[in-house]
Design an enzyme around this catalytic site. Structure first.
Site, PDB file in Angstrom:
ATOM      1  N   LYS A  79       9.688   6.611  -3.561  1.00 45.10           N
ATOM      2  CA  LYS A  79       8.950   5.260  -2.937  1.00 45.10           C
ATOM      3  C   LYS A  79       9.866   4.294  -2.643  1.00 45.10           C
ATOM      4  CE  LYS A  79       4.660   2.489  -3.936  1.00 45.10           C
ATOM      5  NZ  LYS A  79       3.664   2.045  -5.049  1.00 45.10           N
ATOM      6  N   SER A 154      -1.029   2.195  -3.185  1.00 45.03           N
ATOM      7  CA  SER A 154       0.209   1.722  -2.290  1.00 45.03           C
ATOM      8  C   SER A 154       1.103   3.153  -2.083  1.00 45.03           C
ATOM      9  CB  SER A 154       0.612   0.735  -2.884  1.00 45.03           C
ATOM     10  OG  SER A 154       1.336   0.906  -4.032  1.00 45.03           O
ATOM     11  N   SER A 178      -2.114   3.067  -7.716  1.00 44.14           N
ATOM     12  CA  SER A 178      -1.459   3.409  -6.673  1.00 44.14           C
ATOM     13  C   SER A 178      -0.576   4.917  -6.740  1.00 44.14           C
ATOM     14  CB  SER A 178      -0.322   2.398  -6.437  1.00 44.14           C
ATOM     15  OG  SER A 178      -0.614   1.205  -5.775  1.00 44.14           O
TER      16      SER A 178
END
Ligand code: GLN
Length: 519
Positions: A79, A154, A178
């Site tokens: 990420k 997210s 997330s």
């Protein structure tokens, strides 16, 4: 079977046996990314040459009989919120669109030390604020099961790339859900460790008392493998726990005997989608058939969890994001345009003879901060900064922030009491399967309520996992969430694996139909 259909553990076996090289495996994933990611949008940056170079280097060292790491030659996606000095770390924000970190986060350093092939940086909501990845300031990510829908967030790119066979493993972060929520919406495994289990050093902070790094994968075994590589004490993170990391993969295949499973009464209330409820109840029956005893428990303060989270997380965010002022860090507004703008305003005020307004005119420094921040941050990030600054301001601190901290304690105490009676808590990850792109874009409150079942684990610091447990009639994945006591990751993995071995939900893949669907 194509390489990209294998689990991470299977790929490591192929590599160890010499049945595939890292270059072959990496190339297969890069090919899948090249064909499919135009549609999905999971990755923000992929550097094929760098990945293949890393892969070739591991292959060479393996051939020469040299020492190689635990994930040697295995592609892993990261990420775009974890600093990596070899590439950009943008947090999907204009603020950091050209930021190159001067050092590696501990997580990235550990992946490099394990000889993983870092295949790309995944899309996310800006600064990890959101639940759909629509807040990325660069691109949308689509759900591989239905490209009109969000992948969750997210860590939406992290979940979508694993679901779409563009990486066998990825690393995400979870502040209020997330990792677990996008994993649930994309039909993959996503695990949030105990707070402090994985180092946050070099993780760009959103809400420091809630943020945790964790794995996303196609199976619980792969998640265990990645967590045991990433976890462990780190003197560079003051909140990192100084306790030994068990070898989760060694025990994961041992089913939990006499498992006591807790079902939270408050989870099955209004708002829970019928199909999600049915899949979760069916999953609980599977546990019963495996010998678990099921007990209804209550978490009476869970109804305050979302409100508590949305005071604490924005408060910490407003403080963490103060550093992005265009001087210390981040995007700086154009100097010439700024000076021109100020001069024009001054001229206008002078002509109007407005001395009060002239006295109140920004200095160029203040104007530079203001413009840099206005241009660099997206609207959700600005909303969080304002909410947080308000909750922390003199006069409101006691009423909001301090009160939220007290409720947080009560939420933790509910869990402590529950875990006296049960070993794991099972329930939904989200109230609904993946929603349509744009459906909640104008309704931040609806978007905040998506976090109903996930934020409590962050507030209490507990580990939680999302595993596939079914599909809606329209073919959307449904996740089952399991939560455990702090540091009981081993129990969590064993409990999740029991279910996985008794079912085949985790083996389903988005079909050729959804892969071919054009946008
Ligand atoms: N959806 C939550 C939020 O927007 C959680 C985000 C996260 O876990 N990073 O704050």
């Amino acid at each position: 079977m194509s390489v990209v259909e294998h689990s991470a553990s299977e790929l490591l076996e192929l590599l160890a046996r010499g049945d595939a090289s890292s270059v072959e495996i990496t190339q297969a994933y890069l090919d899948r990314i090249a064909t499919d990611d135009k549609q999905i949008g999971a990755f923000l940056h992929v550097d094929p040459d760098a990945a293949l170079k890393q892969a070739a280097d591991v292959d060479r060292r393996r051939k020469a009989g040299k020492q190689i790491g635990k994930l040697a030659g295995l592609p892993v996606a990261v990420k775009d919120v974890l600093c990596d000095s070899d590439t950009l770390t943008t947090c999907a924000s204009q603020m950091l669109k050209s930021f190159r970190a001067p050092y590696n986060s501990t997580v990235v350093a550990k992946l490099k030390a394990a000889d993983a092939v870092l295949i790309g940086r995944t899309n996310m909501d800006e600064f990890a604020m959101g639940g759909s990845t629509e807040n990325s300031s660069f691109q949308l990510t689509r759900n591989p099961w239905d490209r009109d829908r969000v992948p969750g967030g997210s860590s939406g790119g992290a979940a979508a790339c694993v679901a779409a066979g563009m990486a066998p493993l990825s690393v995400g972060t979870d502040t209020g859900g997330s990792i677990r929520q996008p994993a649930g919406l994309c039909g993959v495994v996503g695990m949030k460790p105990t707070y402090g289990r994985v180092s946050r050093f070099g993780l760009v902070a959103f809400a420091s008392s809630l943020d945790q790094v964790g794995p996303l994968s196609r199976s619980t075994k792969d998640a265990a493998l990645l967590l045991e590589t990433l976890a462990g004490h780190d003197p560079q993170d003051a909140t990192s726990l100084d306790t030994e990391v068990p070898r989760y993969t060694a025990s994961i295949d041992q089913p939990l005997e006499g498992l006591r499973l807790g079902i939270v009464r408050e989870h099955f209330a209004e708002g829970l989608d019928k199909e999600v409820e049915a899949a979760v109840r069916e999953a609980i029956k599977v546990y019963e058939s495996l010998g678990a005893t099921v007990k209804e428990i209550s978490l009476p303060h869970s109804k305050y969890a979302v409100a508590t989270y949305y005071v604490i997380a924005p408060s910490e965010a407003s403080s963490n994001l103060a550093r992005y002022d265009g001087v210390h860090y981040g995007h700086r507004t154009d100097r010439a345009a700024l000076l021109e703008e100020l001069a024009a305003e001054r001229k206008q005020l002078e002509a109007a003879g407005d001395q009060a307004a002239l006295d109140a005119l920004d200095s160029s420094l203040v104007r530079m901060y203001r413009k840099s921040r206005s241009e660099g941050f997206g609207s959700e990030v600005k909303r969080r900064i304002m909410l947080g600054a308000y909750a922390l301001s003199a006069g409101y601190y006691d009423a909001y922030y301090l009160k939220a901290l007290k409720v947080r304690r009560l939420i933790r105490q509910d869990f402590d009491a529950a875990f006296e009676e049960v070993d794991l808590i099972a329930g939904p990850v989200t109230a609904q399967p993946a929603f349509k792109i744009g459906e909640m874009a104008d309704d931040p409150l609806a978007m905040y309520l998506v976090d109903l079942y996930t934020v409590s684990a962050n507030l209490a610091g507990l580990p939680g996992i999302s595993i596939p447990c079914g599909f809606s009639k329209s073919g959307l994945p449904i996740g089952l969430q399991l939560q455990a006591r702090p540091l009981a990751e081993e129990t969590l993995f064993r409990g999740a694996r029991m279910f996985e071995q008794a079912t085949d939900w985790h083996q389903r893949r988005p079909g050729a139909d959804s892969r071919a669907k054009k946008h």
